[in-house]
Design a protein around this motif. Structure first.
Motif, PDB file in Angstrom:
ATOM      1  N   ALA A 292       0.816  -1.222   0.000  1.00 47.06           N
ATOM      2  CA  ALA A 292       0.000   0.000   0.000  1.00 47.06           C
ATOM      3  C   ALA A 292       0.843   1.261   0.000  1.00 47.06           C
ATOM      4  O   ALA A 292       0.342   2.350  -0.312  1.00 47.06           O
ATOM      5  CB  ALA A 292      -0.937  -0.001   1.209  1.00 47.06           C
ATOM      6  N   THR A 293       2.130   1.145   0.321  1.00 47.42           N
ATOM      7  CA  THR A 293       2.993   2.324   0.291  1.00 47.42           C
ATOM      8  C   THR A 293       3.301   2.759  -1.141  1.00 47.42           C
ATOM      9  O   THR A 293       3.761   3.888  -1.360  1.00 47.42           O
ATOM     10  CB  THR A 293       4.315   2.070   1.044  1.00 47.42           C
ATOM     11  N   VAL A 294       3.049   1.876  -2.125  1.00 49.67           N
ATOM     12  CA  VAL A 294       3.321   2.241  -3.523  1.00 49.67           C
ATOM     13  C   VAL A 294       2.132   1.978  -4.439  1.00 49.67           C
ATOM     14  O   VAL A 294       2.091   2.495  -5.559  1.00 49.67           O
ATOM     15  CB  VAL A 294       4.543   1.464  -4.075  1.00 49.67           C
ATOM     16  N   ALA A 295       1.175   1.157  -4.002  1.00 49.10           N
ATOM     17  CA  ALA A 295       0.034   0.801  -4.852  1.00 49.10           C
ATOM     18  C   ALA A 295      -1.239   0.928  -4.042  1.00 49.10           C
ATOM     19  O   ALA A 295      -1.431   0.180  -3.078  1.00 49.10           O
ATOM     20  CB  ALA A 295       0.192  -0.620  -5.387  1.00 49.10           C
ATOM     21  N   PRO A 296      -2.131   1.852  -4.392  1.00 46.02           N
ATOM     22  CA  PRO A 296      -3.320   2.081  -3.559  1.00 46.02           C
ATOM     23  C   PRO A 296      -4.338   0.951  -3.590  1.00 46.02           C
ATOM     24  O   PRO A 296      -5.099   0.790  -2.640  1.00 46.02           O
ATOM     25  CB  PRO A 296      -3.909   3.359  -4.161  1.00 46.02           C
ATOM     26  N   GLU A 297      -4.344   0.143  -4.645  1.00 45.76           N
ATOM     27  CA  GLU A 297      -5.348  -0.915  -4.752  1.00 45.76           C
ATOM     28  C   GLU A 297      -4.994  -2.070  -3.819  1.00 45.76           C
ATOM     29  O   GLU A 297      -3.890  -2.622  -3.878  1.00 45.76           O
ATOM     30  CB  GLU A 297      -5.450  -1.423  -6.185  1.00 45.76           C
ATOM     31  N   ALA A 298      -5.923  -2.458  -2.933  1.00 46.36           N
ATOM     32  CA  ALA A 298      -5.674  -3.507  -1.946  1.00 46.36           C
ATOM     33  C   ALA A 298      -5.752  -4.878  -2.600  1.00 46.36           C
ATOM     34  O   ALA A 298      -6.745  -5.208  -3.261  1.00 46.36           O
ATOM     35  CB  ALA A 298      -6.680  -3.413  -0.807  1.00 46.36           C
TER      36      ALA A 298
ATOM     37  N   PRO B 110       5.408  -4.400  -6.593  1.00 40.70           N
ATOM     38  CA  PRO B 110       4.228  -5.244  -6.745  1.00 40.70           C
ATOM     39  C   PRO B 110       4.551  -6.465  -7.607  1.00 40.70           C
ATOM     40  O   PRO B 110       5.177  -6.346  -8.665  1.00 40.70           O
ATOM     41  CB  PRO B 110       3.213  -4.315  -7.419  1.00 40.70           C
ATOM     42  N   GLY B 111       4.145  -7.622  -7.143  1.00 42.47           N
ATOM     43  CA  GLY B 111       4.467  -8.869  -7.813  1.00 42.47           C
ATOM     44  C   GLY B 111       5.603  -9.607  -7.140  1.00 42.47           C
ATOM     45  O   GLY B 111       5.637 -10.846  -7.137  1.00 42.47           O
ATOM     46  N   ARG B 112       6.549  -8.897  -6.582  1.00 43.89           N
ATOM     47  CA  ARG B 112       7.672  -9.495  -5.832  1.00 43.89           C
ATOM     48  C   ARG B 112       8.024  -8.514  -4.732  1.00 43.89           C
ATOM     49  O   ARG B 112       9.016  -7.785  -4.791  1.00 43.89           O
ATOM     50  CB  ARG B 112       8.859  -9.735  -6.771  1.00 43.89           C
ATOM     51  N   PRO B 113       7.228  -8.476  -3.664  1.00 43.02           N
ATOM     52  CA  PRO B 113       7.264  -7.349  -2.715  1.00 43.02           C
ATOM     53  C   PRO B 113       8.609  -7.072  -2.068  1.00 43.02           C
ATOM     54  O   PRO B 113       8.924  -5.908  -1.802  1.00 43.02           O
ATOM     55  CB  PRO B 113       6.219  -7.751  -1.662  1.00 43.02           C
TER      56      PRO B 113
END
Length: 490
Positions: free
Chosen positions: A65-71, A210-213
């Motif tokens: 969530a620090t880089v992508a708003p969609e949960a 995202p995808g490989r946190p």
């Protein structure tokens, strides 16, 4: 969504773990949970396993969530979660169906003996150094029968105290009420599930992918046995580079966790004796490039080698996660312990047998560590749930600390303990009635077949799904000493 009527015990335990990590309890309702069977136990072991994976998933979503708003959608399979908590250290299953047995010669030294006052003393002496301390203190030969005879001649409290002071790993069985009245039990009950203290801020530019946190994160692994290695293995599954260090000639690297053990999947494994001046210098060089330090030393042990202030100054913004057996306050805070010993001390083992004898037609034999055994003494939970749950909490604590560091730059030290996890489980009360799940869990499996030192294997599917973020290991099994104590991405 997981509603309050859908596996309420899983939801309750997840809420306790998640809020203990600093999360919002409202997040729990967004986690989907499936799988109705549960391990037979006085305690909600399957629910604890489910909650532990769920908390790790929520932590990953918090970081993303620090880089992508969609949960990202999160789901946990209760059956698979139970199977992943089972020993031997899964999730690999040989394609011929044969599962590895215990370490040769281990079982006689992982047992309990009766004392002169008819108490039960659990002994953990599978490691040679611990076994030597046990037999030398008792003044007997290295023989389980001789050890049992010597223990039978002594009262429990006195003998436990003497053996612990000598450095042996033992625990006297106590009831739940006895433990809660004990000074250490009271101290643990007053501790938070996760204690977080901020440290020096750094100037990190790392952000999750995202995808490989955890791609790009370096994890220094100074852990042993189960809880810590479970944590760092999960971090590796999220994309982190994990470097585990063991001292040359250590008991664990010698007999218990050789090449082919799932416990080292995804990690590099090097020798380094940090007690020597050269080893300490190399450790500080590694720390300078470390993002996450995970260690399971007893309080004060690592501080004597590298002071907390020096660790923080060497790597501003360092995320440190520490755990121990019996908690960070109270008279037993320095006591050595393992899952099996903590279960005896905290009343879990005693209560397991009491529960079984309430309805022997349905509950005896007891399922203890995946085996069916009689109810003739205090018995373990079906799996080493205290170790495994604490391990995934440690992983979640590290991920939450990384999220805070992304937002504020601050480093931190998070502290957890096996005894506090045991208290979490015992406070939850009796397990809800469910269809019985039998071990081992044999599926569903991943579609791939993997090479392993002892032949091809399939793997149980991950119990946790975080949509858009596959969990997998980029590195195969590795034997101790196969790597050098350096960062591969340096």
């Amino acid at each position: 969504m997981m509603k309050s009527s859908n596996f309420p015990m899983s939801r309750r335990l997840l809420a306790e773990i998640w809020t203990g990590l600093g999360g919002d309890a409202r997040d729990v309702d967004s986690v989907s949970v499936t799988g109705n069977p549960a391990l037979p136990s006085a305690f909600a072991v399957t629910d604890l396993a489910t909650a532990s994976f769920g908390a790790a998933g929520l932590a990953l979503r918090r970081l993303l969530a620090t880089v992508a708003p969609e949960a990202a959608a999160i789901s946990v399979d209760r059956v698979l979660a139970s199977g992943w908590f089972h020993l031997p250290i899964g999730p690999s299953i040989p394609i011929d169906g044969a599962r590895p047995g215990p370490v040769p010669g281990a079982m006689p030294w992982m047992t309990e003996f009766q004392t002169s006052d008819d108490r039960w003393l659990r002994v953990q002496a599978v490691f040679p150094r611990l076994r030597r301390k046990l037999v030398e203190t008792l003044g007997v030969a290295e023989d389980p029968a001789a050890v049992g005879a010597a223990i039978r001649r002594r009262p429990g409290e006195e003998l436990e105290r003497e053996l612990v002071e000598a450095g042996a790993a033992v625990a006297l069985s106590r009831s739940l009420p006895d433990w809660r009245a004990h000074p250490q039990g009271a101290a643990v009950a007053a501790e938070p599930l996760v204690d977080v203290q901020p440290t020096v801020s750094g100037a990190d530019t790392w952000r999750p992918t995202p995808g490989r946190p955890l791609a790009g994160i370096r994890v220094l692994d100074l852990t042993r046995v189960i809880a810590g290695p479970m944590a760092t293995r999960f971090l590796a599954a999220c994309g982190a580079e994990v470097l585990r260090l063991d001292a040359p000639g250590s008991d664990e690297s010698g007999i218990a966790m050789g090449a082919g053990s799932d416990i080292v999947l995804g990690k590099r494994w090097a020798y380094l004796d940090i007690r020597t001046p050269e080893g300490r210098t190399r450790l500080l060089e590694l720390l300078a490039g470390t993002d996450v330090l995970v260690h399971g030393y007893r309080p004060g042990a690592i501080d004597a080698l590298v002071a907390p202030e020096l660790r923080a100054a060497t790597r501003p913004g360092l995320v440190e996660v520490a755990f121990n057996a019996y908690g960070w306050t109270g008279p037993w805070r320095d006591r050595r312990g393992f899952d099996s010993l903590v279960q005896y001390s905290t009343g879990l083992a005693d209560e397991t047998t009491r529960w079984a004898l309430e309805d022997p037609d349905r509950r005896v034999p007891i399922v203890a560590l995946g085996r069916e055994v009689p109810a003739d003494r205090p018995r373990h939970l079906p799996v080493e749930a205290v170790d495994f749950s604490t391990g995934y909490q440690v992983a979640a604590a590290a991920i939450m600390a990384l999220a805070r560091r992304v937002e504020t730059g601050a480093g931190s030290v998070s502290r957890l303990s096996l005894a506090r996890t045991a208290r979490l489980l015992s406070d939850a009360g009796r397990a809800p009635e469910s269809p019985v799940l039998r071990l081992p869990v044999t599926g569903p499996l991943e579609q791939r077949t993997y090479a392993a030192p002892h032949g091809p294997v399939r793997r149980l599917s991950f119990p946790l799904t975080v949509a858009g973020n596959d969990l997998f290991w980029e590195r195969p099994y590795e034997a101790v000493g196969s790597s050098n104590p350096v960062w591969s991405s340096a």
